[in-house]
Design an enzyme around this catalytic site. Sequence first.
Site, PDB file in Angstrom:
ATOM      1  N   CYS A   1       0.792  -1.122  -0.004  1.00 14.78           N
ATOM      2  CA  CYS A   1      -0.066  -0.008  -0.177  1.00 14.78           C
ATOM      3  C   CYS A   1       0.802   1.413   0.038  1.00 14.78           C
ATOM      4  O   CYS A   1       0.420   2.333  -0.742  1.00 14.78           O
ATOM      5  CB  CYS A   1      -1.146   0.108   1.216  1.00 14.78           C
ATOM      6  SG  CYS A   1      -0.409  -0.883   2.573  1.00 14.78           S
TER       7      CYS A   1
ATOM      8  N   ARG B   1       7.498 -11.089   5.306  1.00 13.82           N
ATOM      9  CA  ARG B   1       7.314 -10.980   6.567  1.00 13.82           C
ATOM     10  C   ARG B   1       8.193 -11.961   7.341  1.00 13.82           C
ATOM     11  O   ARG B   1       8.111 -13.053   6.962  1.00 13.82           O
ATOM     12  CB  ARG B   1       5.961 -11.181   7.041  1.00 13.82           C
ATOM     13  CG  ARG B   1       4.943 -10.160   6.088  1.00 13.82           C
ATOM     14  CD  ARG B   1       4.422  -8.857   6.786  1.00 13.82           C
ATOM     15  NE  ARG B   1       3.627  -8.065   5.889  1.00 13.82           N
ATOM     16  CZ  ARG B   1       2.171  -8.217   5.731  1.00 13.82           C
ATOM     17  NH1 ARG B   1       1.617  -9.105   6.413  1.00 13.82           N
ATOM     18  NH2 ARG B   1       1.649  -7.701   4.885  1.00 13.82           N
TER      19      ARG B   1
ATOM     20  N   GLN C   1       0.352 -10.904  -2.593  1.00 16.24           N
ATOM     21  CA  GLN C   1      -1.053 -10.581  -2.320  1.00 16.24           C
ATOM     22  C   GLN C   1      -1.590 -10.144  -3.670  1.00 16.24           C
ATOM     23  O   GLN C   1      -1.062  -9.488  -4.500  1.00 16.24           O
ATOM     24  CB  GLN C   1      -1.025  -9.366  -1.511  1.00 16.24           C
ATOM     25  CG  GLN C   1      -0.424  -9.811   0.097  1.00 16.24           C
ATOM     26  CD  GLN C   1      -0.539  -8.574   0.933  1.00 16.24           C
ATOM     27  OE1 GLN C   1       0.045  -7.469   0.509  1.00 16.24           O
ATOM     28  NE2 GLN C   1      -1.117  -8.596   1.942  1.00 16.24           N
TER      29      GLN C   1
ATOM     30  N   ASP D   1      -3.116  -7.784  -4.209  1.00 14.76           N
ATOM     31  CA  ASP D   1      -3.593  -6.432  -3.604  1.00 14.76           C
ATOM     32  C   ASP D   1      -4.277  -5.274  -4.754  1.00 14.76           C
ATOM     33  O   ASP D   1      -3.750  -5.404  -5.828  1.00 14.76           O
ATOM     34  CB  ASP D   1      -2.093  -5.909  -3.080  1.00 14.76           C
ATOM     35  CG  ASP D   1      -2.474  -5.316  -1.829  1.00 14.76           C
ATOM     36  OD1 ASP D   1      -3.533  -5.329  -1.320  1.00 14.76           O
ATOM     37  OD2 ASP D   1      -1.285  -5.354  -1.101  1.00 14.76           O
TER      38      ASP D   1
ATOM     39  N   HIS E   1      -5.677  -1.079  -4.384  1.00 16.23           N
ATOM     40  CA  HIS E   1      -6.117   0.036  -3.632  1.00 16.23           C
ATOM     41  C   HIS E   1      -6.823   1.069  -4.511  1.00 16.23           C
ATOM     42  O   HIS E   1      -6.480   1.453  -5.650  1.00 16.23           O
ATOM     43  CB  HIS E   1      -4.856   0.811  -3.167  1.00 16.23           C
ATOM     44  CG  HIS E   1      -3.987  -0.384  -2.062  1.00 16.23           C
ATOM     45  ND1 HIS E   1      -2.856  -1.010  -2.584  1.00 16.23           N
ATOM     46  CD2 HIS E   1      -4.268  -0.382  -0.908  1.00 16.23           C
ATOM     47  CE1 HIS E   1      -2.404  -1.936  -1.853  1.00 16.23           C
ATOM     48  NE2 HIS E   1      -3.404  -1.535  -0.549  1.00 16.23           N
TER      49      HIS E   1
ATOM     50  N   LYS F   1     -12.508  -2.935   8.799  1.00 19.36           N
ATOM     51  CA  LYS F   1     -12.404  -3.820   7.488  1.00 19.36           C
ATOM     52  C   LYS F   1     -13.519  -4.652   7.466  1.00 19.36           C
ATOM     53  O   LYS F   1     -14.156  -5.111   8.486  1.00 19.36           O
ATOM     54  CB  LYS F   1     -11.081  -4.659   7.520  1.00 19.36           C
ATOM     55  CG  LYS F   1     -10.739  -5.357   8.742  1.00 19.36           C
ATOM     56  CD  LYS F   1      -9.293  -5.912   8.673  1.00 19.36           C
ATOM     57  CE  LYS F   1      -9.031  -7.012   9.884  1.00 19.36           C
ATOM     58  NZ  LYS F   1      -7.904  -7.800   9.774  1.00 19.36           N
TER      59      LYS F   1
ATOM     60  N   HIS G   1      -8.541  -0.668   0.641  1.00 19.13           N
ATOM     61  CA  HIS G   1      -7.556  -1.830   0.451  1.00 19.13           C
ATOM     62  C   HIS G   1      -8.430  -3.092   0.110  1.00 19.13           C
ATOM     63  O   HIS G   1      -9.540  -3.300   1.052  1.00 19.13           O
ATOM     64  CB  HIS G   1      -6.765  -1.904   1.728  1.00 19.13           C
ATOM     65  CG  HIS G   1      -5.864  -0.859   2.180  1.00 19.13           C
ATOM     66  ND1 HIS G   1      -4.506  -0.824   2.192  1.00 19.13           N
ATOM     67  CD2 HIS G   1      -6.256   0.477   2.775  1.00 19.13           C
ATOM     68  CE1 HIS G   1      -4.182   0.298   2.944  1.00 19.13           C
ATOM     69  NE2 HIS G   1      -5.404   1.126   3.216  1.00 19.13           N
TER      70      HIS G   1
END
Length: 649
Positions: free
Chosen positions: A341, A370, A388, A390, A392, A476, A522
Amino acid sequence: MSNQKIKITLPDNSVREYEKGVTGMQIALGISEGLARNVLAAKVDGQVWDAQRPIEKDAEVQLLTWNDKEGKSAFWHSSAHVMAEALEALYPGVKLGIGPPIENGFYYDVDFGEKTLEGAELERIEAKMMELARQKNEFVRKDISKPAALEYYKKKGDEYKLDLLEGLEDGEITFYEQGNFVDLCRGPHIPHTGAIKAVKLLNIAGAYWRGDEKNKMLTRIYGITFPKAKELKEHLEMLEEAKKRDHRKLGKELELFTFSEKVGMGLPLWLPKGTLLRERLVNFLKKEQDRSGYQQVITPHIGHKALYETSGHYEKYGKDSFQPITTPHEGESFLLKPMNCPHHCEIYKSKPRSYKDLPVRYAEFGTVYRYEQSGELHGLTRVRGFTQDDAHIFCRQDQVKEEFIKVIDLVLYVFRALGFDHFTAQISLRDPGNKEKYIGEDAAWDKAEQAIIEASAEKGMKTTTVTGEAAFYGPKLDFMVKDALGRSWQLGTIQVDYQLPDRFELEYVGADNKRHRPVMIHRAPFGSLERFVAVLIEHCAGNFPLWLAPEQVIILPISEKYLDYAENIKARLDEAGISGEIDNRDEKIGRKIRDAEVKKIPFMIIAGEKEQEEGKLSLRKHGEGDMGSYTMEDFVAYFQGIIASSLGK
């Protein structure tokens, strides 16, 4: 009890008056004896309490049974205490660490001194647990001063409980007793041990005290209990089926992925078939994103430390990230990218924006890193490097709800296409009593939470609301999916964020010609691609939907004479976009069929004399057997029809 009255609001929103000091169990008895028999705990103003704990003020109360997640948690927490009591009785002098409930069952960390606990001894412990359970001993909560608690454990010589007490303040310490057993615990617990009707201790593992490898290795005993013997039997049958479906086992058999110690723990290597499956998933979602107006972007695998300091991620998650790498000459600090992000914020900021440009939707299949402790790594479900899906969305405040609903539609479409038919959604809000966990102003949080609640209601979704589970920058919506074995997995999340646009000073020029902050959404329908594939493998036991299967067809020539015909079939399948291979081994056709079944290949095409003469295909379907003779055109139409149906096209 005094005569002072308090008002209790029940889940049906009815309000009843009770005397101050009423317990959850007394409330249950007033409703029905049947309910009281099943009550395990009470939820008082959002906190789970013992059902027998007095309520001293007006409160909202939910009575928890085995059907509630928190009810099961209290049941398993109490079972851990019963196991600890059994261990003290069978192995005098043992020292106890911690014994929490977990998603399915409980464990207790135990110091057996010089003794090594053998697996064969678990049945003996189970028998003792059942003996203690049948005594129906009540779980009694007692407040105790810190000096008294320290004195108790000093006499007992239990350094682990003394260590735990060091981190507690006087006035917040409680003991729980049942029978002859006492434990340092904040609860909650079920009313008495008699609710425990079936016990199974599952396995033994090692665990460092407090998770620190510098500390002593304790023995961790995992177990599970049930209020009915039948439920234990069903659970054990499910575990056996889960072993067969284990994604680590099937991933190896189906040649999807592998791991290498030389590459590093928790860093999966995708094999050709697994890569094909993964690419099909990615392309499937990319097509849907293209239809929905997303723009694909690519960001680096590393980022400057300052980027994550600006976003707040380094402050919150720096300890769980791979630590900064400093360049040899310039002295700059970089991190392996822990999330996408902040990078997308910088892409948004790369040029001026007008209100007419919004919403802007950026999507990326970005690999992030991670740091997970080695003992927490587990196949593809817990890794150190993962991708991910992902995206946005940067939008105006008046667009938030509409965009949120569109993302919900996308997530639901993904679930349908992959056979996840049973799911619920969890609205995760911040903890109003612990606001220091979060960043941003109350007003922005209120708007974000309200947008999620309204969007979920408009879609008519079955939701639960949980406080304290929000991300640090915003609330979320998490999707909890049930797999074929009834296990719940968190797959897919949508988050509303008013904080990162502020931290990165993102702007757009409004219709009023003034500068405004966009809102950031997100979203990740898959979440982690690795974890999603693991769940999918276990859900379908490796029998992937036809459109996703890495090997959709295998062509089985009866002998070498029919290899040319097999090659002809393959060429025509390639033209139709159907992936197929030829099994040209010098093996009998029966062996080839059996091997194709083991590999879970959806279709087998037999190529022999008859088929070659007639210009047709003899078709077999995985798990169903012979389907008769098809022309190539009929087979392609049949194949494509199955895919269109499964994708809802």
